[in-house]
Design a protein around this motif. Structure first.
Motif, PDB file in Angstrom:
ATOM      1  N   ILE A 129       0.831  -1.209   0.000  1.00 33.79           N
ATOM      2  CA  ILE A 129       0.000   0.000   0.000  1.00 33.79           C
ATOM      3  C   ILE A 129       0.867   1.261   0.000  1.00 33.79           C
ATOM      4  O   ILE A 129       0.574   2.234  -0.704  1.00 33.79           O
ATOM      5  CB  ILE A 129      -0.937  -0.017   1.237  1.00 33.79           C
ATOM      6  N   ASN A 131      10.597   5.716   2.590  1.00 30.58           N
ATOM      7  CA  ASN A 131      11.267   4.987   3.680  1.00 30.58           C
ATOM      8  C   ASN A 131      10.889   3.513   3.627  1.00 30.58           C
ATOM      9  O   ASN A 131       9.720   3.181   3.451  1.00 30.58           O
ATOM     10  CB  ASN A 131      10.832   5.569   5.045  1.00 30.58           C
ATOM     11  N   LEU A 175      12.572  -0.223   5.590  1.00 26.24           N
ATOM     12  CA  LEU A 175      13.645  -1.008   6.201  1.00 26.24           C
ATOM     13  C   LEU A 175      13.988  -2.212   5.341  1.00 26.24           C
ATOM     14  O   LEU A 175      15.109  -2.739   5.413  1.00 26.24           O
ATOM     15  CB  LEU A 175      13.190  -1.459   7.596  1.00 26.24           C
ATOM     16  N   GLY A 176      13.040  -2.671   4.565  1.00 29.08           N
ATOM     17  CA  GLY A 176      13.297  -3.766   3.618  1.00 29.08           C
ATOM     18  C   GLY A 176      13.417  -5.135   4.245  1.00 29.08           C
ATOM     19  O   GLY A 176      14.055  -6.030   3.676  1.00 29.08           O
ATOM     20  N   ASP A 200      15.803   3.696   7.229  1.00 27.18           N
ATOM     21  CA  ASP A 200      15.782   3.622   8.690  1.00 27.18           C
ATOM     22  C   ASP A 200      14.593   2.830   9.221  1.00 27.18           C
ATOM     23  O   ASP A 200      13.552   2.716   8.579  1.00 27.18           O
ATOM     24  CB  ASP A 200      15.745   5.036   9.285  1.00 27.18           C
ATOM     25  N   ASN A 207       2.927   4.325   7.659  1.00 31.48           N
ATOM     26  CA  ASN A 207       2.360   3.145   6.988  1.00 31.48           C
ATOM     27  C   ASN A 207       3.137   1.857   7.270  1.00 31.48           C
ATOM     28  O   ASN A 207       2.585   0.771   7.129  1.00 31.48           O
ATOM     29  CB  ASN A 207       2.323   3.435   5.473  1.00 31.48           C
ATOM     30  N   ALA A 208       4.398   1.970   7.675  1.00 33.07           N
ATOM     31  CA  ALA A 208       5.242   0.768   7.846  1.00 33.07           C
ATOM     32  C   ALA A 208       4.585  -0.220   8.800  1.00 33.07           C
ATOM     33  O   ALA A 208       3.951   0.177   9.777  1.00 33.07           O
ATOM     34  CB  ALA A 208       6.609   1.173   8.394  1.00 33.07           C
ATOM     35  N   GLY A 209       4.747  -1.503   8.515  1.00 30.94           N
ATOM     36  CA  GLY A 209       4.140  -2.481   9.413  1.00 30.94           C
ATOM     37  C   GLY A 209       4.657  -3.888   9.217  1.00 30.94           C
ATOM     38  O   GLY A 209       5.186  -4.238   8.168  1.00 30.94           O
ATOM     39  N   ILE A 210       4.519  -4.675  10.291  1.00 29.38           N
ATOM     40  CA  ILE A 210       4.894  -6.101  10.262  1.00 29.38           C
ATOM     41  C   ILE A 210       3.796  -6.897  10.958  1.00 29.38           C
ATOM     42  O   ILE A 210       2.899  -6.326  11.580  1.00 29.38           O
ATOM     43  CB  ILE A 210       6.234  -6.358  10.993  1.00 29.38           C
ATOM     44  N   LYS A 255      -2.704  -1.151  16.652  1.00 30.24           N
ATOM     45  CA  LYS A 255      -3.504  -0.454  15.642  1.00 30.24           C
ATOM     46  C   LYS A 255      -4.611   0.385  16.275  1.00 30.24           C
ATOM     47  O   LYS A 255      -5.018   1.409  15.722  1.00 30.24           O
ATOM     48  CB  LYS A 255      -4.088  -1.461  14.648  1.00 30.24           C
ATOM     49  N   SER A 259      -1.791  -7.841  -0.268  1.00 31.36           N
ATOM     50  CA  SER A 259      -0.369  -7.490  -0.248  1.00 31.36           C
ATOM     51  C   SER A 259       0.385  -8.645   0.401  1.00 31.36           C
ATOM     52  O   SER A 259      -0.225  -9.634   0.815  1.00 31.36           O
ATOM     53  CB  SER A 259      -0.153  -6.211   0.567  1.00 31.36           C
ATOM     54  N   ARG A 260       1.670  -8.470   0.551  1.00 32.99           N
ATOM     55  CA  ARG A 260       2.480  -9.473   1.258  1.00 32.99           C
ATOM     56  C   ARG A 260       1.878  -9.792   2.628  1.00 32.99           C
ATOM     57  O   ARG A 260       1.944 -10.919   3.105  1.00 32.99           O
ATOM     58  CB  ARG A 260       3.892  -8.902   1.403  1.00 32.99           C
ATOM     59  N   THR A 315      -1.242  -9.823   3.537  1.00 30.92           N
ATOM     60  CA  THR A 315      -2.541 -10.507   3.569  1.00 30.92           C
ATOM     61  C   THR A 315      -2.669 -11.626   2.531  1.00 30.92           C
ATOM     62  O   THR A 315      -3.727 -12.230   2.426  1.00 30.92           O
ATOM     63  CB  THR A 315      -3.671  -9.477   3.308  1.00 30.92           C
TER      64      THR A 315
HETATM   65  P1  NAI Z   1       3.531  -4.746   3.306  1.00 27.90           P
HETATM   66  O1  NAI Z   1       4.161  -5.807   4.142  1.00 27.90           O
HETATM   67  O2  NAI Z   1       3.315  -5.017   1.851  1.00 27.90           O
HETATM   68  O3  NAI Z   1       4.327  -3.386   3.434  1.00 27.90           O
HETATM   69  C1  NAI Z   1       4.808  -2.916   4.671  1.00 27.90           C
HETATM   70  C2  NAI Z   1       6.162  -2.283   4.426  1.00 27.90           C
HETATM   71  O4  NAI Z   1       6.645  -1.757   5.679  1.00 27.90           O
HETATM   72  C3  NAI Z   1       7.209  -3.299   3.950  1.00 27.90           C
HETATM   73  O5  NAI Z   1       7.786  -2.869   2.726  1.00 27.90           O
HETATM   74  C4  NAI Z   1       8.216  -3.371   5.082  1.00 27.90           C
HETATM   75  O6  NAI Z   1       9.555  -3.578   4.645  1.00 27.90           O
HETATM   76  C5  NAI Z   1       8.037  -2.000   5.735  1.00 27.90           C
HETATM   77  N1  NAI Z   1       8.485  -2.009   7.135  1.00 27.90           N
HETATM   78  C6  NAI Z   1       8.204  -2.948   8.060  1.00 27.90           C
HETATM   79  N2  NAI Z   1       8.777  -2.639   9.229  1.00 27.90           N
HETATM   80  C7  NAI Z   1       9.426  -1.462   9.039  1.00 27.90           C
HETATM   81  C8  NAI Z   1      10.188  -0.634   9.907  1.00 27.90           C
HETATM   82  N3  NAI Z   1      10.406  -0.972  11.185  1.00 27.90           N
HETATM   83  N4  NAI Z   1      10.692   0.519   9.405  1.00 27.90           N
HETATM   84  C9  NAI Z   1      10.479   0.862   8.109  1.00 27.90           C
HETATM   85  N5  NAI Z   1       9.783   0.088   7.244  1.00 27.90           N
HETATM   86  C10 NAI Z   1       9.250  -1.059   7.713  1.00 27.90           C
HETATM   87  O7  NAI Z   1       2.128  -4.419   4.005  1.00 27.90           O
HETATM   88  P2  NAI Z   1       0.853  -3.571   3.487  1.00 27.90           P
HETATM   89  O8  NAI Z   1      -0.268  -4.512   3.333  1.00 27.90           O
HETATM   90  O9  NAI Z   1       1.219  -2.675   2.380  1.00 27.90           O
HETATM   91  O10 NAI Z   1       0.548  -2.718   4.809  1.00 27.90           O
HETATM   92  C11 NAI Z   1       0.783  -1.333   4.936  1.00 27.90           C
HETATM   93  C12 NAI Z   1       0.150  -0.854   6.227  1.00 27.90           C
HETATM   94  O11 NAI Z   1      -1.262  -1.062   6.192  1.00 27.90           O
HETATM   95  C13 NAI Z   1       0.654  -1.584   7.479  1.00 27.90           C
HETATM   96  O12 NAI Z   1       0.742  -0.679   8.549  1.00 27.90           O
HETATM   97  C14 NAI Z   1      -0.441  -2.588   7.746  1.00 27.90           C
HETATM   98  O13 NAI Z   1      -0.467  -2.995   9.078  1.00 27.90           O
HETATM   99  C15 NAI Z   1      -1.659  -1.795   7.333  1.00 27.90           C
HETATM  100  N6  NAI Z   1      -2.811  -2.603   7.021  1.00 27.90           N
HETATM  101  C16 NAI Z   1      -2.829  -3.387   5.906  1.00 27.90           C
HETATM  102  C17 NAI Z   1      -3.955  -4.128   5.610  1.00 27.90           C
HETATM  103  C18 NAI Z   1      -4.062  -4.933   4.372  1.00 27.90           C
HETATM  104  O14 NAI Z   1      -5.183  -5.428   4.081  1.00 27.90           O
HETATM  105  N7  NAI Z   1      -2.991  -5.136   3.608  1.00 27.90           N
HETATM  106  C19 NAI Z   1      -5.129  -4.143   6.505  1.00 27.90           C
HETATM  107  C20 NAI Z   1      -5.027  -3.236   7.617  1.00 27.90           C
HETATM  108  C21 NAI Z   1      -3.897  -2.502   7.852  1.00 27.90           C
END
Ligand code: NAI
Length: 302
Positions: A20, A38, A40-41, A73, A101-104, A170, A200-201, A203
């Motif tokens: 996202i 940004n 961390l990869g 970072d 937006n970053a998340g794990i 959250k 995404s990765r 889900t």
């Molecule tokens: P994703 O796993 O595709 O992307 C998350 C990105 O955050 C990754 O590229 C990862 O390397 C980066 N990241 C993780 N930890 C980090 C850190 N400590 N510092 C910097 N970068 C970091 O996940 P997606 O689906 O794109 O999610 C984006 C956001 O939306 C997240 O916060 C997730 O929790 C939230 N979310 C996503 C949902 C979905 O349906 N995909 C549902 C609800 C929330």
């Protein structure tokens, strides 16, 4: 219809190397913003690190004629947050927009969850929101302008099996927003929270692949970009979205019931006898601040 543009604006998108966040970064750059990408990869569970995720999105933005710089970072440390903001200021002179937006994920049912699984998820989502937003808002206040997004999830807002750590973090970001919207009310700094849905990765193993084709990450971007635009005046609100559906959600309170006269004691049995009325959400409404709940108690307080 006038186009919404971000020319002259500087945006930070955390976790923008994939999913996202990548879409936010690309769309902001396509509409004129200078973007700090940004990421961390690391892997989905937060292990590892690599510069390639952020670099590839920066390359894509530049290839399309946009402006962007990479930052690698970790959002979960104060040093990382400060350096992400410094990257924006060094490269582009200011910060106008921050999308947290970053998340794990480290899913586990409550009774089996380890301290490490709890701490890591809280660190990235909840502490990370603090670590990046504090220096970003310091920079925004200096310019008298800002737009901030926190990323929540339906897992926190409503619940999801096996995600007590993620859900707590959250829901927690909405708590940060509720304070910030009051502390920054006199500035042109708008802060909102979104709960996206996307294939995404994060889900891909829980969303069916066919449904996933309709839950494109791109569908979250228009709402988030609108909230990040100058035109948006909404602040302190939570929006849920996916597949082209957009709606608002809120913590609400029902009208409840006043018992007694604020002097005599109230019995457990009076709660039992009024429980249906107490728990009824008919006529419920959201509140602007914690103190506005006092309006319900006024018949007793005045
Ligand atoms: P994703 O796993 O595709 O992307 C998350 C990105 O955050 C990754 O590229 C990862 O390397 C980066 N990241 C993780 N930890 C980090 C850190 N400590 N510092 C910097 N970068 C970091 O996940 P997606 O689906 O794109 O999610 C984006 C956001 O939306 C997240 O916060 C997730 O929790 C939230 N979310 C996503 C949902 C979905 O349906 N995909 C549902 C609800 C929330």
């Amino acid at each position: 219809m006038s186009e919404i543009r971000f020319d002259g604006r500087v945006a930070i998108v955390t976790g923008a190397g994939a999913g996202i966040g990548r879409m936010y970064a690309m769309e902001l750059a396509a509409r004129g913003a200078k973007v700090v990408v940004n990421d961390l990869g690391g892997s989905r569970d937060g292990t590892g690190a690599s510069s390639s995720a952020a670099d590839s999105v920066v390359d894509e933005i530049k290839a399309a004629g946009g402006e962007a710089v990479a930052n690698y970072d970790n959002v979960a440390t104060m040093e990382g947050g400060a350096n992400i903001v410094k990257t924006a200021i060094d490269a582009f002179g200011k910060v106008d927009i921050l999308i947290n937006n970053a998340g794990i994920l480290r899913d586990r049912s409550f009774l089996k969850m380890t301290e490490q699984e709890w701490d890591l998820v809280i660190a990235v989502h909840l502490k990370g929101a603090f670590c990046v937003t504090q220096p970003a808002i310091t920079a925004m206040k200096a310019n008298g302008y800002g737009r901030v997004i926190f990323t929540s999830s339906t897992s926190g807002l409503y619940g999801n099996f096996g995600q007590c750590n993620y859900g707590a973090a959250k829901m927690g970001v909405a708590g940060i927003m509720n304070t910030l919207k009051l502390e920054l009310a006199k500035y042109d700094i708008k802060i909102n929270t979104i709960a996206p849905t996307a294939y995404s990765r994060m889900t891909e193993d829980i969303i069916d692949e066919n449904m996933g084709k309709k839950l494109r990450p791109q569908f979250n971007s228009p709402m988030v970009l609108y909230l990040c635009s100058e035109e948006n005046q909404a602040t302190g609100q939570i929006f849920v979205m996916g597949a082209g559906w957009y709606g608002r959600t809120a913590v609400v309170s029902g009208p409840g019931v006043c018992i007694g006269d604020a002097q005599r004691d109230i019995t457990v049995e009076e709660i039992r006898d009024n429980f249906d009325k107490i728990s009824d959400l008919e006529g419920c409404k959201p509140h602007d601040s914690g103190t506005s709940i006092f309006s319900y108690m006024m018949p007793l307080l005045s």
